[in-house]
Design a protein around this motif. Structure first.
Motif, PDB file in Angstrom:
ATOM      1  N   LEU A 145      40.809  46.705  34.839  1.00  0.00           N
ATOM      2  CA  LEU A 145      41.213  45.878  33.696  1.00  0.00           C
ATOM      3  C   LEU A 145      42.101  44.722  34.127  1.00  0.00           C
ATOM      4  CD1 LEU A 145      42.202  48.844  31.313  1.00  0.00           C
ATOM      5  CD2 LEU A 145      40.008  47.641  31.396  1.00  0.00           C
ATOM      6  N   SER A 146      42.140  44.436  35.417  1.00  0.00           N
ATOM      7  CA  SER A 146      43.077  43.437  35.945  1.00  0.00           C
ATOM      8  C   SER A 146      42.764  42.045  35.435  1.00  0.00           C
ATOM      9  CB  SER A 146      43.034  43.429  37.475  1.00  0.00           C
ATOM     10  OG  SER A 146      43.264  44.711  37.999  1.00  0.00           O
ATOM     11  N   ALA A 147      43.832  41.301  35.126  1.00  0.00           N
ATOM     12  CA  ALA A 147      43.697  39.902  34.740  1.00  0.00           C
ATOM     13  C   ALA A 147      44.222  38.978  35.841  1.00  0.00           C
ATOM     14  CB  ALA A 147      44.444  39.620  33.444  1.00  0.00           C
ATOM     15  N   LYS A 148      45.031  39.528  36.758  1.00  0.00           N
ATOM     16  CA  LYS A 148      45.582  38.760  37.871  1.00  0.00           C
ATOM     17  C   LYS A 148      45.527  39.614  39.133  1.00  0.00           C
ATOM     18  CE  LYS A 148      49.327  36.418  37.242  1.00  0.00           C
ATOM     19  NZ  LYS A 148      50.738  36.112  36.909  1.00  0.00           N
ATOM     20  N   PRO A 149      45.244  39.007  40.289  1.00  0.00           N
ATOM     21  CA  PRO A 149      45.167  39.793  41.528  1.00  0.00           C
ATOM     22  C   PRO A 149      46.471  40.506  41.881  1.00  0.00           C
ATOM     23  CG  PRO A 149      44.208  37.605  41.832  1.00  0.00           C
ATOM     24  CD  PRO A 149      44.886  37.589  40.499  1.00  0.00           C
ATOM     25  N   SER A 150      47.611  39.927  41.512  1.00  0.00           N
ATOM     26  CA  SER A 150      48.896  40.528  41.884  1.00  0.00           C
ATOM     27  C   SER A 150      49.257  41.723  41.016  1.00  0.00           C
ATOM     28  CB  SER A 150      50.009  39.484  41.799  1.00  0.00           C
ATOM     29  OG  SER A 150      50.107  38.961  40.489  1.00  0.00           O
TER      30      SER A 150
END
Length: 481
Positions: A145-150
């Motif tokens: 569900l990631s929206a940003k790699p970090s």
């Protein structure tokens, strides 16, 4: 024989010769040789025969040209089909490549797990979820569900429990609003506290950090005790160095801090476990607060107004929406001058909230709910030329002091005004006619709240209580309450 008859006879002979020659390749047309009565009849017959022969002589050319036309048309259609097929393959391949590239960049859960487990096996970190994640394999990372790699976010399961697993790929250095709230390096080092640090020294570190985050609160010792209680993963009354390093890494994250501050409150998901700066939160069954998920290719073609209407169509019935809205208003109360200081809601959008089967509001993403004291300190140090330089997230902004070229510290809109702005369309659509006018009036009064007025706190409390009372009165007699 007259001259007229002679001329007619000569013409007829000429056409007869033409008939015989024109019928070459086939049997002669005997209709050419029929003679009518009289010269005029013979002449007419000859002319008819000539026309017939000329038509037949043209027929082979027509039959030759027709296949050429059909063949050319077929070739054009074939080339058109090949072009569009190639175009479809090209576009499809590009979409697959972009989606795959985005997925591999955003979804790096295996890297995060490997890094965390490597630290755990070396004894650098420890926590309540470490054994399940790295040894027993009972903590499973499911859908990305990631929206940003970090910020790695996965749905997952831990035994019989469903949860949301969050892992950070970079390290927090300090609380800085200039770019991102929590800038991080490529991998967390987990080097604090250092070896030989006593429990008392670690307590002092925690107190100092909390003071910088939430301000000098009278009950800061109680908040530190809560943090140390979470750090004691095996509940043996002692905090090991590995446990302390995990707790210190988590303490840099706003969501973890808010989970500790608001633990036991119904609008904050429970912290289920942690290992290093990987942590597992209770899963919110229905998220976002409202709206439907569409493929990005479809999103591009839908106007903003129509998209908002579609989002509202997918929302629950009005009494249930009213209960969810009351939950958001109660959350505003919890973070506004709460037990351990004030927090600012810097992104009050539907994506940050969800609700349970009983339609109780839950926070889904608390990264943008930040301590007010830390926000003000960061803004005080930020240089600016215009007001737009003094903004964090979508909803937290101050003004620029042009005499000092520094941002002021007071937000221009309080949390309640932002919450009412998010709820306006949500609540007014389908509202009962007997309260719709009063509800609209109160919502607009709420949205108009300013953050820097002398009477702000009194107005804040009055409007919030009026809204809650209006909604509760309407739904208190229903099963949805």
């Amino acid at each position: 024989m007259t001259k007229h008859d002679m001329l007619a006879d000569q013409l007829m002979r000429a056409w007869l010769i033409s008939c015989e020659l024109g019928a070459a390749g086939g049997s002669p047309d005997h209709s050419c040789f029929s003679r009518g009565e009289g010269g005029h009849s013979s002449l007419v017959s000859a002319v008819r025969c000539g026309v017939s022969v000329m038509a037949r002589s043209l027929s082979p050319w027509l039959w030759l040209r027709k296949p050429i036309y059909i063949q050319a048309r077929f070739s054009y259609l074939h080339m058109k089909y090949l072009f569009f097929s190639w175009l479809a393959v090209f576009v499809g391949s590009w979409v697959v490549y972009v989606e795959y590239s985005s997925y591999t960049e955003l979804c790096r859960g295996h890297e995060c797990k490997n890094a965390i487990c490597d630290k755990f096996r070396k004894g650098v970190i420890d926590g309540t979820a470490c054994s399940s994640l790295c040894e027993k394999d009972t903590l499973y990372l499911g859908k990305c569900l990631s929206a940003k790699p970090s910020n790695q976010v996965y749905s997952g399961s831990w035994g019989d429990m469903e949860g949301i697993i969050k892992c950070h790929m970079e390290e927090v250095h300090h609380y800085d609003l200039a770019a991102e709230l929590e800038p991080r390096r490529e991998a967390a080092s987990f080097d604090r506290p250092t070896k030989g640090t006593s429990v008392e020294k670690f307590r002092e570190m925690v107190l100092s950090h909390l003071k910088a985050k939430v301000g000098d609160q009278a009950n800061l010792q109680d908040l530190a005790a809560l943090v140390l209680g979470v750090a004691d993963a095996n509940k043996d009354g002692q905090i090991s160095l590995a446990e302390a390093r995990s707790a210190w890494a988590l303490l840099q994250l706003n969501e973890f801090l808010l989970a500790v501050v608001l633990q036991g409150r119904e609008h904050t998901p429970r912290l289920l476990g942690f290992c290093g700066d990987l942590y597992v939160m209770e899963k919110v069954p229905y998220a976002p607060l409202y709206g439907i998920s569409l493929p990005w290719a479809v999103e591009l073609w839908i106007p903003a107004g129509l998209r908002r209407s579609m989002d509202q169509w997918a929302s629950p019935s009005w009494p249930r929406k009213a209960k969810i809205a009351i939950g958001l208003l109660e959350l505003v109360e919890d973070v506004f001058h709460g037990t351990f200081g004030s927090f600012l809601m810097c992104d009050v959008s539907a994506a940050g909230f969800g609700y349970t089967e009983r339609h109780d509001l839950k926070v889904v993403d608390a990264k943008r709910i930040v301590p007010e004291a830390a926000f003000q300190e960061a803004m005080r140090e930020r240089r600016c030329e215009v007001d737009s330089d003094c903004i964090y997230g979508a909803d937290c902004y101050t003004s620029c002091d042009l005499t000092k070229h520094r941002c002021t510290t007071e937000v221009t809109r309080p949390n309640l005004a932002k919450a009412c702005g998010a709820l306006k369309d949500y609540l007014l659509r389908g509202a009962p006619s007997d309260i719709k006018e009063e509800l609209e009036k109160q919502l607009y009064a709420c949205i108009a709240l300013k953050g820097a007025t002398e009477q702000m706190e009194m107005e804040h409390s009055l409007i919030l209580n009026n809204l809650k009372t209006l909604l509760w009165k309407k739904i208190s007699h229903t099963k949805d309450s």
